[in-house]
Design an enzyme around this catalytic site. Structure first.
Site, PDB file in Angstrom:
ATOM      1  N   ASP A  13       0.807  -1.230   0.000  1.00  0.00           N
ATOM      2  CA  ASP A  13       0.000   0.000   0.000  1.00  0.00           C
ATOM      3  C   ASP A  13       0.835   1.273   0.000  1.00  0.00           C
ATOM      4  OD1 ASP A  13      -2.248  -1.622   0.109  1.00  0.00           O
ATOM      5  OD2 ASP A  13      -2.249  -1.661   2.294  1.00  0.00           O
ATOM      6  N   LYS A  16       1.794   2.238  -5.136  1.00  0.00           N
ATOM      7  CA  LYS A  16       2.336   1.719  -6.410  1.00  0.00           C
ATOM      8  C   LYS A  16       1.431   2.052  -7.604  1.00  0.00           C
ATOM      9  CE  LYS A  16       2.328  -2.309  -4.408  1.00  0.00           C
ATOM     10  NZ  LYS A  16       2.081  -1.961  -2.997  1.00  0.00           N
ATOM     11  N   GLY A  17       0.109   1.838  -7.398  1.00  0.00           N
ATOM     12  CA  GLY A  17      -0.839   2.053  -8.498  1.00  0.00           C
ATOM     13  C   GLY A  17      -0.752   3.469  -9.026  1.00  0.00           C
ATOM     14  N   GLY A  40      -4.638  -4.067  -3.888  1.00  0.00           N
ATOM     15  CA  GLY A  40      -5.634  -3.016  -4.134  1.00  0.00           C
ATOM     16  C   GLY A  40      -4.838  -1.777  -4.488  1.00  0.00           C
ATOM     17  N   HIS A  41      -4.773  -1.451  -5.767  1.00  0.00           N
ATOM     18  CA  HIS A  41      -3.960  -0.330  -6.231  1.00  0.00           C
ATOM     19  C   HIS A  41      -4.876   0.817  -6.630  1.00  0.00           C
ATOM     20  CE1 HIS A  41      -0.342  -3.164  -7.236  1.00  0.00           C
ATOM     21  NE2 HIS A  41      -0.742  -3.241  -5.986  1.00  0.00           N
ATOM     22  N   GLN A 221       1.946  -5.939  -3.332  1.00  0.00           N
ATOM     23  CA  GLN A 221       2.396  -6.076  -1.943  1.00  0.00           C
ATOM     24  C   GLN A 221       3.696  -5.285  -1.754  1.00  0.00           C
ATOM     25  OE1 GLN A 221       1.351  -9.420  -3.551  1.00  0.00           O
ATOM     26  NE2 GLN A 221      -0.550  -8.414  -3.048  1.00  0.00           N
ATOM     27  N   THR A 236       3.031 -12.637   2.392  1.00  0.00           N
ATOM     28  CA  THR A 236       2.192 -13.220   1.355  1.00  0.00           C
ATOM     29  C   THR A 236       2.933 -14.425   0.769  1.00  0.00           C
ATOM     30  OG1 THR A 236       0.766 -12.706  -0.537  1.00  0.00           O
ATOM     31  CG2 THR A 236       2.994 -11.729  -0.561  1.00  0.00           C
ATOM     32  N   ALA A 296      -7.616  -0.658   0.804  1.00  0.00           N
ATOM     33  CA  ALA A 296      -8.325  -0.329  -0.441  1.00  0.00           C
ATOM     34  C   ALA A 296      -9.331  -1.419  -0.807  1.00  0.00           C
ATOM     35  CB  ALA A 296      -7.311  -0.138  -1.578  1.00  0.00           C
ATOM     36  N   GLY A 299     -10.970  -2.671   3.508  1.00  0.00           N
ATOM     37  CA  GLY A 299     -11.433  -1.596   4.406  1.00  0.00           C
ATOM     38  C   GLY A 299     -10.837  -1.712   5.801  1.00  0.00           C
TER      39      GLY A 299
END
Ligand code: GDP
Ligand code: IMO
Ligand code: MG
Length: 423
Positions: A13, A16-17, A40-41, A221, A236, A296, A299
């Site tokens: 988090d 990256k996105g 979640g990006h 990740q 992970t 993301a 929640g």
């Protein structure tokens, strides 16, 4: 042409996105190489916000080729949800998104197994995203997995055999579940997946490189969640580090060019596991509120703390990071002082390297720096940076022995400042 890799240096988090989206115009191809819908990006531009889970973050920038590589694990149902929503919002995918036939499929029973293994661990649970990531990679490594290419021939038989094996395990664990509805939708989504370009992505990428095209690999990740180098077992199940781009896409290590390591100006973690600089006080809560630090996808509240330079040095080392990218510095805009962990006190001994075990007896040793107390969110050039912020950046560069190339001062695509660095 070379391949550049962009990846997280903390516990995920990092942003990256957002940065992949910003950098995409400079590349011909964007490729995901590991992870799955545990990611979640988030991307924000033109007043819209998108969260991508399996689809690469290059999908919004013109006609770039976006590839889901062999190292990724794909849940057809979650993929369908994501793809249909993107198409509905005016972002056609089918021509631009290519999926490796060697990527492994996350089955409904993988999700159930994820829940069953977590329940069996009790208090020692990993706090997974519950998306079936671990069980799918386990099947891959134990040579029992189903791959995207399997949907092209005799799929029903292969699916039934894999499911029966999972059912046996779940029975032996006395784990109750009902996947009747989920399975129907999942099998429907398999038909949807057949409408996409299913490719041998290693041939495609290497062919494009021979034609002089450039590739940006998007990590999921973060390094501290890497299955080999992260805070095991609270990690992970894939190699999130730079080498993962080679195995997850079929690219030779000599093709790797720049390695962009992303970090927040502080640190967060979601799920269980050690986090030496975690703050349990008001400051931690303030960072969470100002940084909107909630998962993301799930929640879940993210745990917050100060930046950890010991862990970052380790992450830079195992990835061969050439450039750093610092995100969310705006979250610290109002702080009087900012702390950075420069060493650990491990059972009375000062340690400046990332030790084997960080679960217990690790106390951060901090350096305190003056805050900049300036709203930086509307700044567009480094010439506008306040003195104290420049001092913080210089301190980090000296400690980490790596240049900080980009600074992000807000979630929007436009809130991104490139620094003048020598190439
Ligand atoms: P990723 O998984 O690494 O792509 O990161 P996430 O999207 O899970 O989390 C990053 C969050 O921070 C998202 O909500 C982004 O919109 C937001 N974000 C990214 N960069 C910045 C920034 O510079 N400042 C602020 N305030 N938010 C940011
Ligand atoms: P992005 O790409 C933050 C964490 C989970 C859990 C551990 C194992 O958005 O940065 P898993 O479901 O992978 O078996 O969970 O890893 N985790 C993440 N934390 N960001 C992510 O992805 C994550 N993906 C997994 O919270 O602690
Ligand atoms: Mg994320």
């Amino acid at each position: 042409m070379k391949v550049d890799v962009l990846l997280g240096l903390q516990w995920g988090d990092e942003g990256k996105g957002k940065v992949v989206d910003v950098l995409t115009p400079r590349y011909d191809v964007v490729a995901r190489f590991q992870g799955g819908p545990n990611a979640g990006h988030t991307l924000e531009f033109e007043g819209q916000k998108y969260v991508l889970r399996s689809i690469p973050s290059g999908i919004f920038q013109g006609d770039k080729v976006n590839i889901i590589g062999n190292g990724v694990v794909l849940d057809p149902l979650l993929f369908k949800g994501e793809a249909v929503a993107l198409e509905a919002s005016g972002h056609p995918l089918k021509e631009r998104l290519h999926i490796s036939k060697k990527a492994h499929l996350i089955m409904p029973t993988h999700r159930v197994l994820d829940a069953a293994y977590e329940a069996a661990k009790g208090d020692a649970k990993v706090g997974t995203t519950g998306k079936g990531i671990g069980p799918t990679y386990t099947d891959k490594v134990s040579r029992n997995g189903l791959r995207v290419g399997d949907i092209l021939c005799n799929f029903e038989q292969k699916y039934a055999a894999a499911k029966a094996r999972h059912e046996q395990i779940l029975k032996s664990m006395n784990f109750e579940y009902d996947i009747t509805e989920l399975e129907k939708e999942w099998l429907d989504a398999i038909n949807y997946l057949r409408e996409f370009h299913l490719v041998d992505s290693e041939h495609e990428i290497n062919g494009l490189l021979r034609e002089g095209k450039s590739v940006l690999c998007e990590g999921a990740q973060g390094t501290l969640l890497d299955v080999d180098f992260g805070s095991y077992p609270f990690v992970t199940s894939s190699n999130t580090i730079c080498a993962g781009a080679c195995t997850g896409l079929g690219i030779g290590p000599n093709k790797i060019g720049n390695v962009y390591g992303i970090m927040k100006a502080y640190c967060t973690r979601v799920g269980s596991g050690p986090f030496p600089t975690e703050l349990f006080d008001e400051t931690g809560k303030t960072i969470r509120d100002l940084g909107h630090e909630y998962g993301a996808v799930t929640g879940r509240e993210r745990r917050c703390g100060w930046i950890d330079l010991v862990a970052l040095k380790y992450a830079i080392m195992v990835n061969g990071v050439t450039h750093l990218i610092m995100m969310k510095s705006d979250v610290l805009d109002g702080f009087d002082t900012i702390k950075a962990c420069v060493a650990y006190n491990v059972n009375g001994e000062e340690v400046d390297y990332f030790p084997y075990d960080i679960t217990e007896g690790v106390e951060p040793i901090y350096v305190e720096l003056p805050g900049w107390k300036t709203d930086m969110t509307k700044m567009t050039s480094e010439d506008e940076f306040p003195e104290e912020f420049n001092a913080y950046v210089t301190f980090l560069e000296e400690q980490l022995e790596t240049p900080i190339k980009i600074i992000s001062v807000g979630p929007d695509r436009a809130q991104t400042i490139e620094r003048y660095t020598e190439e």
